[in-house]
Design an enzyme around this catalytic site. Structure first.
Site, mmCIF file in Angstrom:
data_model
loop_
_atom_site.group_PDB
_atom_site.id
_atom_site.type_symbol
_atom_site.label_atom_id
_atom_site.label_comp_id
_atom_site.label_asym_id
_atom_site.label_seq_id
_atom_site.Cartn_x
_atom_site.Cartn_y
_atom_site.Cartn_z
ATOM 1 N N LYS A 77 8.500 8.752 26.186
ATOM 2 C CA LYS A 77 7.441 7.909 25.632
ATOM 3 C C LYS A 77 7.796 7.381 24.241
ATOM 4 O O LYS A 77 8.702 7.874 23.572
ATOM 5 C CB LYS A 77 6.112 8.666 25.603
ATOM 6 C CG LYS A 77 5.465 8.749 26.981
ATOM 7 C CD LYS A 77 4.049 9.280 26.925
ATOM 8 C CE LYS A 77 3.382 9.144 28.303
ATOM 9 N NZ LYS A 77 2.034 9.737 28.320
ATOM 10 N N ARG A 137 5.242 16.745 33.267
ATOM 11 C CA ARG A 137 5.320 15.530 34.101
ATOM 12 C C ARG A 137 6.479 14.693 33.555
ATOM 13 O O ARG A 137 6.408 14.198 32.427
ATOM 14 C CB ARG A 137 4.001 14.774 34.042
ATOM 15 C CG ARG A 137 3.945 13.521 34.901
ATOM 16 C CD ARG A 137 2.583 12.841 34.780
ATOM 17 N NE ARG A 137 2.536 11.623 35.573
ATOM 18 C CZ ARG A 137 2.897 10.420 35.124
ATOM 19 N NH1 ARG A 137 3.352 10.290 33.882
ATOM 20 N NH2 ARG A 137 2.820 9.360 35.900
#
Length: 277
Positions: free
Chosen positions: A222, A256
Site C-alpha cells: 500500500k 491479507r
C-alpha cells in the site's frame, strides 16, 4: 475467539493465517488487469495455495481511493463464474469475497465461497448484516468512512483509535443483533486515513484488542509503504514484510497479501518468538 467456522471446518487462528489477494478487476492499484483471464486466475490461486495461503480473497470491485463505480450486475458477472471455477478446480478452497453488496455476498456463498469481507461493515448495504447472518458464514468488517470514491476527503479524526473503537463497537453490536457469530475486524489501513493516521494506527493497534475478536491486516504494497520509501507498489515487498512482522507482534491473526510465500515465512518466524517465550 481463536476459531472461525468455514464450510464446516474450524480454522484455528491462534496461529496467524495468510489470505491471498486475487483481483478480477481492471483497475486495482497493484495487480489490476493482470488476472482478467480464467487460466491466469487458476494458475495464480494454485501458486498461492501451494505457498501456504489458508484463504483466497476474491474481489470484483476495486476499493482503492477514487476507484471507478461498478454496477451490481457487472460485479456479479466478474465474481460468480470465478467462484464456480475455483471451487470446481480446488474443492477444499476457502474463498473470501471482497464485497459490500448483499446480493453479491449471497450469490457468491451459494456458489461455494466461505467468507464475506466487507469494506463498509454493512453501512453501504443495509441488508448485508442480515444476509450474512442467514448464510452463517464468517464476516470481516472493516473501518472506513464514506465510499471508495469519497473516503479520502473524510480522513479527519479528533482521536483516531477512540473513534475506531466506537465504530467497531456499534457495528459488532448491530451484527450480533442479527445473530452473526464469527466476526473479524479489519482496521482499514489506507481507507479514510492519511499516511500519519496509518502509522498511528500501526503503533496503537493493540488498542483494538478491546473487542476480543481476530484482527485482519491489509497493508500489502500500500501507499503508506511505497510513499514513505519513495518508491512504487512493485518495489514495496520488503517494506510490506517488515510491517507484517510488526502487525503479527501486535496481535494480527490474518494477513491479507499479494505475496503469499513471504507472508507465510513471516508468520513462521514470528511464531518462534511465542514458542520460545
Amino acid at each position: 475467539m481463536s476459531t472461525i467456522n468455514c464450510k464446516g471446518t474450524l480454522i484455528d487462528l491462534s496461529t496467524p493465517k495468510v489470505m491471498g489477494i486475487v483481483n478480477v478487476t481492471p483497475d486495482s492499484f497493484f495487480d489490476g488487469g493482470k488476472l482478467y483471464n480464467p487460466d491466469k486466475i487458476i494458475a495464480q490461486v494454485e501458486k498461492m495455495l501451494h505457498e501456504g495461503a489458508t484463504f483466497i480473497d476474491l474481489g470484483g470491485y476495486s476499493s482503492r481511493p477514487g476507484a471507478d463505480f461498478v454496477s451490481e450486475e457487472e460485479e456479479l458477472n466478474r465474481i460468480v463464474p470465478i467462484v464456480k471455477l475455483l471451487v470446481d478446480k480446488f474443492p477444499d478452497i476457502l474463498i473470501s469475497i471482497d464485497a459490500f453488496r448483499s446480493e453479491v455476498a449471497k450469490q457468491a456463498i451459494q456458489n461455494g465461497a466461505a467468507i464475506i469481507n466487507d469494506i463498509s461493515a454493512g453501512l453501504l448495504d443495509e441488508r448485508m448484516l442480515e444476509t450474512v447472518a442467514k448464510l452463517q458464514v464468517p464476516y470481516i468488517m472493516m473501518h472506513m468512512k464514506g465510499t471508495p470514491q469519497t473516503m479520502q476527503s473524510l480522513a479527519n479524526y479528533d482521536d483516531l483509535l477512540k473513534e475506531m473503537n466506537f465504530y467497531f463497537s456499534e457495528r459488532i453490536a448491530k451484527a450480533r443483533s442479527f445473530g452473526l457469530n464469527d466476526i473479524i475486524i479489519d482496521p482499514g489501513f489506507g481507507f479514510a486515513k492519511t499516511l500519519e493516521h496509518n502509522f498511528e494506527l500501526l503503533q496503537k493497534m493493540q488498542l483494538l484488542h478491546f473487542h476480543d475478536l481476530p484482527i485482519l491486516v491489509g497493508i500489502s504494497r500500500k501507499s503508506m509503504i511505497y510513499k514513505t520509501l519513495d518508491t512504487n507498489p512493485e518495489n514495496a515487498l520488503n517494506g510490506t514484510t517488515f510491517l507484517h512482522a510488526f502487525c503479527l507482534q501486535n496481535g494480527a491473526k490474518i494477513l491479507r497479501v499479494h505475496d503469499v510465500a513471504e507472508a507465510v515465512e513471516c508468520v513462521k518466524l514470528i511464531s518462534q518468538f511465542s514458542i520460545n517465550n
